[in-house]
Design a protein around this motif. Structure first.
Motif, short mmCIF file in Angstrom:
data_model
loop_
_atom_site.label_atom_id
_atom_site.label_comp_id
_atom_site.label_asym_id
_atom_site.label_seq_id
_atom_site.Cartn_x
_atom_site.Cartn_y
_atom_site.Cartn_z
N VAL A 1 0.73 -1.14 0.12
CA VAL A 1 0.13 -0.06 0.14
C VAL A 1 0.68 1.00 -0.24
CG1 VAL A 1 -1.83 1.36 1.53
CG2 VAL A 1 -2.07 -1.25 1.04
N VAL A 2 1.77 1.14 1.04
CA VAL A 2 2.72 2.40 0.96
C VAL A 2 3.50 2.62 -0.55
CG1 VAL A 2 4.83 3.39 1.97
CG2 VAL A 2 3.08 2.36 3.36
N THR A 3 3.92 1.70 -1.04
CA THR A 3 4.64 1.79 -2.36
C THR A 3 3.86 2.06 -3.57
OG1 THR A 3 6.02 -0.22 -1.56
CG2 THR A 3 6.15 0.55 -3.98
N ALA A 4 2.50 2.00 -3.19
CA ALA A 4 1.63 2.25 -4.46
C ALA A 4 1.49 3.67 -4.18
CB ALA A 4 0.22 1.39 -4.32
N LEU A 5 1.22 4.11 -2.93
CA LEU A 5 1.03 5.70 -2.53
C LEU A 5 2.48 6.31 -3.07
CD1 LEU A 5 -0.35 5.60 1.09
CD2 LEU A 5 -1.76 6.51 -1.14
N ILE A 6 3.56 5.79 -3.02
CA ILE A 6 4.79 6.55 -3.33
C ILE A 6 4.55 6.80 -5.06
CG2 ILE A 6 7.20 6.50 -3.70
CD1 ILE A 6 7.40 4.84 -1.14
N ALA A 7 4.15 5.69 -5.66
CA ALA A 7 3.88 5.49 -7.15
C ALA A 7 3.09 6.90 -7.67
CB ALA A 7 3.48 4.37 -7.66
N LEU A 8 1.78 7.17 -6.68
CA LEU A 8 0.95 7.91 -7.03
C LEU A 8 1.43 9.25 -6.64
CD1 LEU A 8 -2.20 6.07 -5.92
CD2 LEU A 8 -1.36 6.51 -8.27
N LEU A 9 2.30 9.34 -5.73
CA LEU A 9 2.74 10.87 -5.12
C LEU A 9 3.90 11.26 -5.17
CD1 LEU A 9 0.55 10.50 -1.74
CD2 LEU A 9 -0.19 11.49 -3.64
N GLY A 10 4.88 10.61 -6.19
CA GLY A 10 6.10 10.63 -6.24
C GLY A 10 6.83 12.06 -6.65
N ASP A 11 6.01 12.90 -7.20
CA ASP A 11 6.45 14.34 -7.30
C ASP A 11 6.50 14.92 -6.10
OD1 ASP A 11 6.22 13.97 -10.25
OD2 ASP A 11 3.97 14.63 -10.27
N HIS A 12 5.88 14.58 -4.98
CA HIS A 12 6.26 15.18 -3.66
C HIS A 12 7.36 14.56 -2.94
CE1 HIS A 12 2.00 16.16 -4.79
NE2 HIS A 12 2.30 17.33 -4.14
N ILE A 13 8.66 15.18 -3.47
CA ILE A 13 9.82 14.18 -3.07
C ILE A 13 9.90 14.06 -1.54
CG2 ILE A 13 12.57 14.38 -3.01
CD1 ILE A 13 10.74 13.79 -5.74
N PRO A 14 9.79 15.19 -0.79
CA PRO A 14 9.86 14.92 0.98
C PRO A 14 8.81 13.91 1.27
CG PRO A 14 9.83 17.14 0.23
CD PRO A 14 9.62 16.77 -0.93
N LEU A 15 7.55 13.89 0.56
CA LEU A 15 6.74 12.91 1.12
C LEU A 15 6.81 11.58 0.53
CD1 LEU A 15 3.80 12.10 2.32
CD2 LEU A 15 2.69 12.68 0.02
N ALA A 16 7.43 11.48 -0.51
CA ALA A 16 7.72 10.16 -1.00
C ALA A 16 8.97 9.56 -0.19
CB ALA A 16 8.26 10.17 -2.56
N LEU A 17 9.86 10.16 0.08
CA LEU A 17 10.96 9.69 0.98
C LEU A 17 10.36 9.43 2.34
CD1 LEU A 17 13.77 12.43 0.15
CD2 LEU A 17 13.70 9.85 -0.47
N GLY A 18 9.31 10.15 2.89
CA GLY A 18 8.92 9.77 4.42
C GLY A 18 8.33 8.55 4.30
N LEU A 19 7.42 8.34 3.06
CA LEU A 19 6.84 6.99 2.65
C LEU A 19 7.62 5.90 2.67
CD1 LEU A 19 3.78 8.26 0.41
CD2 LEU A 19 3.58 7.33 2.90
N LEU A 20 8.88 5.96 2.00
CA LEU A 20 9.65 5.00 1.86
C LEU A 20 10.39 4.59 3.06
CD1 LEU A 20 11.87 3.25 0.11
CD2 LEU A 20 13.29 5.19 0.10
N LEU A 21 10.59 5.67 4.06
CA LEU A 21 11.09 5.28 5.48
C LEU A 21 10.11 4.53 6.12
CD1 LEU A 21 13.29 5.79 7.71
CD2 LEU A 21 11.97 7.90 8.38
N LEU A 22 8.84 4.75 5.91
CA LEU A 22 7.70 3.94 6.68
C LEU A 22 7.76 2.62 6.34
CD1 LEU A 22 5.18 3.87 8.59
CD2 LEU A 22 3.85 4.66 6.40
N ALA A 23 7.92 2.43 4.84
CA ALA A 23 7.86 0.98 4.52
C ALA A 23 9.10 0.24 4.74
CB ALA A 23 8.03 1.08 2.76
#
Length: 464
Positions: free
Chosen positions: A99-121
């Motif tokens: 689920v988190v990786t799918a969110l990264i794929a959808l929200l990848g343009d927001h780099i800080p958010l994408a890195l935060g989601l990667l940390l969560l995963a």
């Protein structure tokens, strides 16, 4: 399962026999799918970050983020593998990561958010790894754990060698967002495989009357088990040394390749040589009988450091690559170290001890990567390899000399005293490989290790 006989009369089973075990086959396939997805996802996100920002530093941060959860919360998060049903924990971790990786794929343009989601995963990767190793010991009999774990570790090395190259191809072919979507599907596939093939088991049992402690106390108990179990500190030291000194060679691959006149392609060869050798070494050692594996611990542990030192001393590029390949091949002794650690630990503490081992490895590799570059900047890449290799070899000689690995035939199986609240002791069982006692029997002076975790007084009788 097809069996052959060693010269010493020990029976061993081929890897095909392992894959006929449906639970192991499901665990193995799920682990491969999960790791392929993880490698692809890290590469895709790093490529996406660089594409959006043109910042090499932020692209490097993408990879650095993956080390943080294990270093910051590894011992605590791994304790979950001893408190929750392990199959359910594995499936939950995969579903959350999907689920988190799918969110990264959808929200990848927001780099800080994408890195935060990667940390969560990546935080969910920690209990997944501890639970996978712990449940592997539940699925396989003790004498087959080393072979099963070696097969899984070999696949991990193969994914490491192939993953980034395949990741680059996939990213070029479909783009970073779609590649992240493939990563999410890989995690989902892993969850399905675990749900279908792995039997449901309750959480590791606590002895009658044992209270559930806070998670931090359980984590501290894991540290006490490692400290107080006979020979466990030595096993941890040897498990730490090999991967750490190899990480030094990895961190110096680019300057070493430049020194050899090989360029970036040559650096890729230098990076691929150790994991390729490790894959072969683990496969070969994993098939051996326990006595043979035990006899290889001492020479293997020493050889890793000496081969890295030889890579620093070697002249032609071919000899450097050969030395690093041999260093990886010598890492086959890790199959016995891991089997011995799991065999020495009661079932209810495996997750914690495995998590501590993983944290120690990550910390050692991170420090090696950092210090190798800093020291090489002031001296030379070759000098660092020679110094690190000789130091690791001497440290291994000290450890194996103190504990006489391989001279006693097998590692002792420990007896863990209660929950080690303060000054608990550990007495070794009769010498023999883990699982060597006939089913349903115990020597008169030995109590089951799991029964010692109740936090109550236990009578200790002197061995013999």
């Amino acid at each position: 399962m097809q069996k052959v006989r060693d010269a010493d009369g020990s029976a061993q089973t081929g890897y095909r026999g392992l894959l006929r075990n449906h639970e192991f086959a499901g665990l193995f396939a799920a682990d491969v799918a999960s790791r392929i997805g993880s490698q692809l996802g890290k590469f895709a996100l790093a490529a996406l970050v660089y594409e959006r920002t043109r910042s090499a530093a932020l692209a490097a941060v993408t990879f650095a983020v993956t080390y943080l959860p294990g270093l910051l919360g590894g011992p605590v998060l791994s304790t979950l593998a001893d408190r929750l049903p392990r199959r359910g924990l594995l499936i939950t971790c995969d579903v959350v990561r999907a689920v988190v990786t799918a969110l990264i794929a959808l929200l990848g343009d927001h780099i800080p958010l994408a890195l935060g989601l990667l940390l969560l995963a990546e935080f969910f990767r920690v209990p997944f790894g501890a639970a996978r190793t712990a449940i592997l010991a539940d699925v396989l009999p003790a004498e087959r754990f080393a072979a099963g774990n070696a097969l899984v570790a070999t696949s991990q090395q193969a994914v490491q060698v192939i993953g980034f190259a395949a990741g680059g191809f996939v990213v070029v072919l479909v783009g970073s967002p779609a590649a992240l979507g493939v990563n999410a599907l890989a995690y989902a596939m892993s969850a399905v495989l675990l749900a279908v093939f792995v039997a449901s088991r309750p959480a590791p049992e606590r002895p009658a009357g044992a209270a559930r402690h806070p998670i931090l106390r359980d984590t501290w108990q894991g540290l006490r088990i490692v400290r107080d179990t006979a020979r466990m500190p030595s096993l941890f030291c040897l498990l730490f040394l090999g991967p750490t000194v190899l990480a030094t060679a990895e961190g110096l691959a680019l300057p070493l390749a430049a020194d050899l006149g090989l360029g970036d392609q040559g650096a890729g060869i230098l990076l691929a040589a150790p994991p390729l050798g490790s894959a072969v070494g683990l496969l070969v050692v994993g098939r051996m009988s326990a006595p043979r594996r035990n006899r290889l611990v001492a020479p293997g542990a020493v050889a890793v450091g000496l081969c890295v030192a030889a890579a620093g001393l070697a002249g032609p590029a071919a000899l450097v690559v050969a030395a690093l390949l041999l260093a990886g091949l010598a890492m086959g002794h890790v199959a016995q170290l891991q089997a011995a650690i799991v065999g020495l630990v009661p079932a209810g503490a495996r997750g914690r001890v495995v998590g501590l081992a993983n944290t120690a490895l990550q910390l050692g590799q991170a420090l090696a990567l950092l210090l190798a570059g800093v020291i090489a900047q002031a001296t030379s890449s070759r000098g660092v390899l020679v110094g690190a290799g000789v130091a690791a070899g001497m440290a291994a000689v000290t450890v194996v000399g103190r504990d006489s690995f391989g001279r006693r035939g097998a590692l002792p199986e420990p007896e863990i005293a209660d929950d080690l609240p303060g000054g608990g002791t550990v007495a070794p069982r009769l010498p023999g490989p883990a699982g060597a006692q006939p089913a349903g029997t115990q020597p008169a002076d030995v109590r089951p290790a799991e029964a010692q975790l109740a936090g109550r007084e236990v009578e200790h009788r002197p061995a013999g």
